[in-house]
Design a protein around this motif. Structure first.
Motif, PDB file in Angstrom:
ATOM      1  N   GLU A  15      -3.559 -17.255  34.962  1.00 23.27           N
ATOM      2  CA  GLU A  15      -2.488 -17.492  35.933  1.00 23.27           C
ATOM      3  C   GLU A  15      -3.032 -18.195  37.171  1.00 23.27           C
ATOM      4  OE1 GLU A  15       1.588 -17.226  36.731  1.00 23.27           O
ATOM      5  OE2 GLU A  15       0.528 -16.519  34.955  1.00 23.27           O
ATOM      6  N   SER A  16      -4.234 -17.816  37.592  1.00 23.17           N
ATOM      7  CA  SER A  16      -4.850 -18.444  38.757  1.00 23.17           C
ATOM      8  C   SER A  16      -5.193 -19.905  38.482  1.00 23.17           C
ATOM      9  CB  SER A  16      -6.108 -17.674  39.149  1.00 23.17           C
ATOM     10  OG  SER A  16      -6.773 -18.311  40.209  1.00 23.17           O
ATOM     11  N   LEU A  17      -5.711 -20.181  37.296  1.00 24.61           N
ATOM     12  CA  LEU A  17      -6.042 -21.557  36.937  1.00 24.61           C
ATOM     13  C   LEU A  17      -4.797 -22.430  36.803  1.00 24.61           C
ATOM     14  CD1 LEU A  17      -8.922 -20.986  34.358  1.00 24.61           C
ATOM     15  CD2 LEU A  17      -9.105 -21.825  36.705  1.00 24.61           C
ATOM     16  N   ALA A  18      -3.661 -21.797  36.560  1.00 21.50           N
ATOM     17  CA  ALA A  18      -2.409 -22.535  36.472  1.00 21.50           C
ATOM     18  C   ALA A  18      -1.871 -22.878  37.858  1.00 21.50           C
ATOM     19  CB  ALA A  18      -1.373 -21.737  35.691  1.00 21.50           C
ATOM     20  N   GLY A  19      -2.512 -22.367  38.910  1.00 20.93           N
ATOM     21  CA  GLY A  19      -2.123 -22.708  40.268  1.00 20.93           C
ATOM     22  C   GLY A  19      -1.193 -21.716  40.933  1.00 20.93           C
ATOM     23  N   ALA A  20      -1.075 -20.526  40.399  1.00 18.46           N
ATOM     24  CA  ALA A  20      -0.187 -19.521  40.982  1.00 18.46           C
ATOM     25  C   ALA A  20      -0.839 -18.888  42.208  1.00 18.46           C
ATOM     26  CB  ALA A  20       0.137 -18.448  39.954  1.00 18.46           C
ATOM     27  N   GLY A  21      -0.024 -18.335  43.070  1.00 12.70           N
ATOM     28  CA  GLY A  21      -0.524 -17.640  44.256  1.00 12.70           C
ATOM     29  C   GLY A  21      -0.991 -16.240  43.925  1.00 12.70           C
ATOM     30  N   LEU A  22      -1.550 -15.575  44.930  1.00 10.74           N
ATOM     31  CA  LEU A  22      -2.107 -14.236  44.731  1.00 10.74           C
ATOM     32  C   LEU A  22      -1.081 -13.214  44.231  1.00 10.74           C
ATOM     33  CD1 LEU A  22      -4.593 -12.429  44.934  1.00 10.74           C
ATOM     34  CD2 LEU A  22      -3.964 -11.963  47.296  1.00 10.74           C
ATOM     35  N   PRO A  23       0.140 -13.164  44.764  1.00 12.95           N
ATOM     36  CA  PRO A  23       1.097 -12.173  44.240  1.00 12.95           C
ATOM     37  C   PRO A  23       1.416 -12.372  42.753  1.00 12.95           C
ATOM     38  CG  PRO A  23       1.854 -13.002  46.345  1.00 12.95           C
ATOM     39  CD  PRO A  23       0.679 -13.848  45.955  1.00 12.95           C
ATOM     40  N   ALA A  24       1.530 -13.609  42.340  1.00  9.59           N
ATOM     41  CA  ALA A  24       1.817 -13.875  40.924  1.00  9.59           C
ATOM     42  C   ALA A  24       0.621 -13.508  40.046  1.00  9.59           C
ATOM     43  CB  ALA A  24       2.182 -15.339  40.729  1.00  9.59           C
ATOM     44  N   VAL A  25      -0.582 -13.753  40.534  1.00 12.43           N
ATOM     45  CA  VAL A  25      -1.793 -13.408  39.777  1.00 12.43           C
ATOM     46  C   VAL A  25      -1.891 -11.895  39.620  1.00 12.43           C
ATOM     47  CG1 VAL A  25      -4.315 -13.429  39.858  1.00 12.43           C
ATOM     48  CG2 VAL A  25      -3.039 -15.500  40.410  1.00 12.43           C
ATOM     49  N   LEU A  26      -1.656 -11.159  40.696  1.00  7.50           N
ATOM     50  CA  LEU A  26      -1.716  -9.696  40.625  1.00  7.50           C
ATOM     51  C   LEU A  26      -0.630  -9.123  39.724  1.00  7.50           C
ATOM     52  CD1 LEU A  26      -2.532  -8.776  44.329  1.00  7.50           C
ATOM     53  CD2 LEU A  26      -4.072  -8.789  42.371  1.00  7.50           C
ATOM     54  N   ARG A  27       0.569  -9.697  39.805  1.00  5.04           N
ATOM     55  CA  ARG A  27       1.668  -9.236  38.951  1.00  5.04           C
ATOM     56  C   ARG A  27       1.353  -9.501  37.477  1.00  5.04           C
ATOM     57  NH1 ARG A  27       5.647 -11.289  41.626  1.00  5.04           N
ATOM     58  NH2 ARG A  27       5.465 -13.338  40.670  1.00  5.04           N
ATOM     59  N   SER A  28       0.797 -10.660  37.193  1.00  3.64           N
ATOM     60  CA  SER A  28       0.434 -11.001  35.821  1.00  3.64           C
ATOM     61  C   SER A  28      -0.666 -10.074  35.293  1.00  3.64           C
ATOM     62  CB  SER A  28      -0.037 -12.457  35.771  1.00  3.64           C
ATOM     63  OG  SER A  28      -0.537 -12.780  34.512  1.00  3.64           O
ATOM     64  N   GLY A  29      -1.681  -9.828  36.113  1.00  2.00           N
ATOM     65  CA  GLY A  29      -2.760  -8.936  35.695  1.00  2.00           C
ATOM     66  C   GLY A  29      -2.293  -7.505  35.495  1.00  2.00           C
ATOM     67  N   GLY A  30      -1.438  -7.035  36.401  1.00  2.00           N
ATOM     68  CA  GLY A  30      -0.914  -5.672  36.273  1.00  2.00           C
ATOM     69  C   GLY A  30      -0.045  -5.501  35.043  1.00  2.00           C
ATOM     70  N   THR A  31       0.775  -6.503  34.778  1.00  2.00           N
ATOM     71  CA  THR A  31       1.625  -6.451  33.591  1.00  2.00           C
ATOM     72  C   THR A  31       0.785  -6.467  32.322  1.00  2.00           C
ATOM     73  OG1 THR A  31       3.380  -7.583  34.791  1.00  2.00           O
ATOM     74  CG2 THR A  31       3.525  -7.588  32.394  1.00  2.00           C
ATOM     75  N   ALA A  32      -0.250  -7.305  32.306  1.00  5.30           N
ATOM     76  CA  ALA A  32      -1.122  -7.375  31.131  1.00  5.30           C
ATOM     77  C   ALA A  32      -1.873  -6.056  30.935  1.00  5.30           C
ATOM     78  CB  ALA A  32      -2.104  -8.531  31.292  1.00  5.30           C
ATOM     79  N   PHE A  33      -2.332  -5.436  32.030  1.00  7.59           N
ATOM     80  CA  PHE A  33      -3.033  -4.158  31.921  1.00  7.59           C
ATOM     81  C   PHE A  33      -2.117  -3.092  31.327  1.00  7.59           C
ATOM     82  CE2 PHE A  33      -4.246   0.020  33.437  1.00  7.59           C
ATOM     83  CZ  PHE A  33      -5.597   0.054  33.150  1.00  7.59           C
ATOM     84  N   LEU A  34      -0.901  -2.989  31.857  1.00  6.01           N
ATOM     85  CA  LEU A  34       0.032  -1.966  31.352  1.00  6.01           C
ATOM     86  C   LEU A  34       0.422  -2.217  29.906  1.00  6.01           C
ATOM     87  CD1 LEU A  34       2.284  -1.445  34.486  1.00  6.01           C
ATOM     88  CD2 LEU A  34       0.565   0.098  33.562  1.00  6.01           C
ATOM     89  N   ALA A  35       0.603  -3.475  29.538  1.00  3.47           N
ATOM     90  CA  ALA A  35       0.953  -3.784  28.150  1.00  3.47           C
ATOM     91  C   ALA A  35      -0.193  -3.428  27.206  1.00  3.47           C
ATOM     92  CB  ALA A  35       1.312  -5.263  28.021  1.00  3.47           C
ATOM     93  N   ALA A  36      -1.414  -3.791  27.574  1.00  3.13           N
ATOM     94  CA  ALA A  36      -2.565  -3.481  26.715  1.00  3.13           C
ATOM     95  C   ALA A  36      -2.792  -1.975  26.621  1.00  3.13           C
ATOM     96  CB  ALA A  36      -3.815  -4.177  27.249  1.00  3.13           C
ATOM     97  N   ALA A  37      -2.670  -1.275  27.748  1.00  3.71           N
ATOM     98  CA  ALA A  37      -2.849   0.180  27.725  1.00  3.71           C
ATOM     99  C   ALA A  37      -1.768   0.845  26.880  1.00  3.71           C
ATOM    100  CB  ALA A  37      -2.832   0.737  29.140  1.00  3.71           C
ATOM    101  N   GLY A  38      -0.535   0.371  26.997  1.00  6.81           N
ATOM    102  CA  GLY A  38       0.548   0.920  26.178  1.00  6.81           C
ATOM    103  C   GLY A  38       0.309   0.714  24.694  1.00  6.81           C
ATOM    104  N   LEU A  39      -0.182  -0.475  24.331  1.00  4.59           N
ATOM    105  CA  LEU A  39      -0.498  -0.727  22.925  1.00  4.59           C
ATOM    106  C   LEU A  39      -1.648   0.155  22.446  1.00  4.59           C
ATOM    107  CD1 LEU A  39      -0.164  -4.602  22.715  1.00  4.59           C
ATOM    108  CD2 LEU A  39       1.286  -2.894  21.620  1.00  4.59           C
ATOM    109  N   CYS A  40      -2.645   0.364  23.288  1.00  8.17           N
ATOM    110  CA  CYS A  40      -3.774   1.227  22.906  1.00  8.17           C
ATOM    111  C   CYS A  40      -3.317   2.666  22.674  1.00  8.17           C
ATOM    112  CB  CYS A  40      -4.853   1.196  23.987  1.00  8.17           C
ATOM    113  SG  CYS A  40      -5.811  -0.320  24.043  1.00  8.17           S
TER     114      CYS A  40
END
Length: 81
Positions: free
Chosen positions: A42-67
């Motif tokens: 998300e950061s390499l795509a040029g997004a700002g810090l709030p979007a990067v944090l939201r993307s990382g948090g969503t990915a963490f919760l999705a991966a943890a839920g799948l685990c």
């Protein structure tokens, strides 16, 4: 000479950590890796810090839920044997 019973033998070594703690650590590390990867993309795509944090948090919760879901599914499948 008789065999020693580990439940009553005071000299028997005790495990350092229960197995579930190790699995939990593995799941957290895997989910963190997924979150960092998603945030980096998300950061390499040029997004700002709030979007990067939201993307990382969503990915963490999705991966943890799948685990946790996979862990529960494996437990249920083992009960049926």
């Amino acid at each position: 000479m008789t065999g020693s019973n580990p439940s009553t033998d005071p000299t028997a070594p005790t495990p350092a950590l229960p197995v579930w703690v190790l699995w939990l650590l593995i799941m957290i590390l895997f989910s963190s890796l997924v979150a960092v990867s998603a945030g980096l993309v998300e950061s390499l795509a040029g997004a700002g810090l709030p979007a990067v944090l939201r993307s990382g948090g969503t990915a963490f919760l999705a991966a943890a839920g799948l685990c946790f879901g996979t862990l529960q599914a494996v437990r249920e499948l083992r009960k049926r044997r």
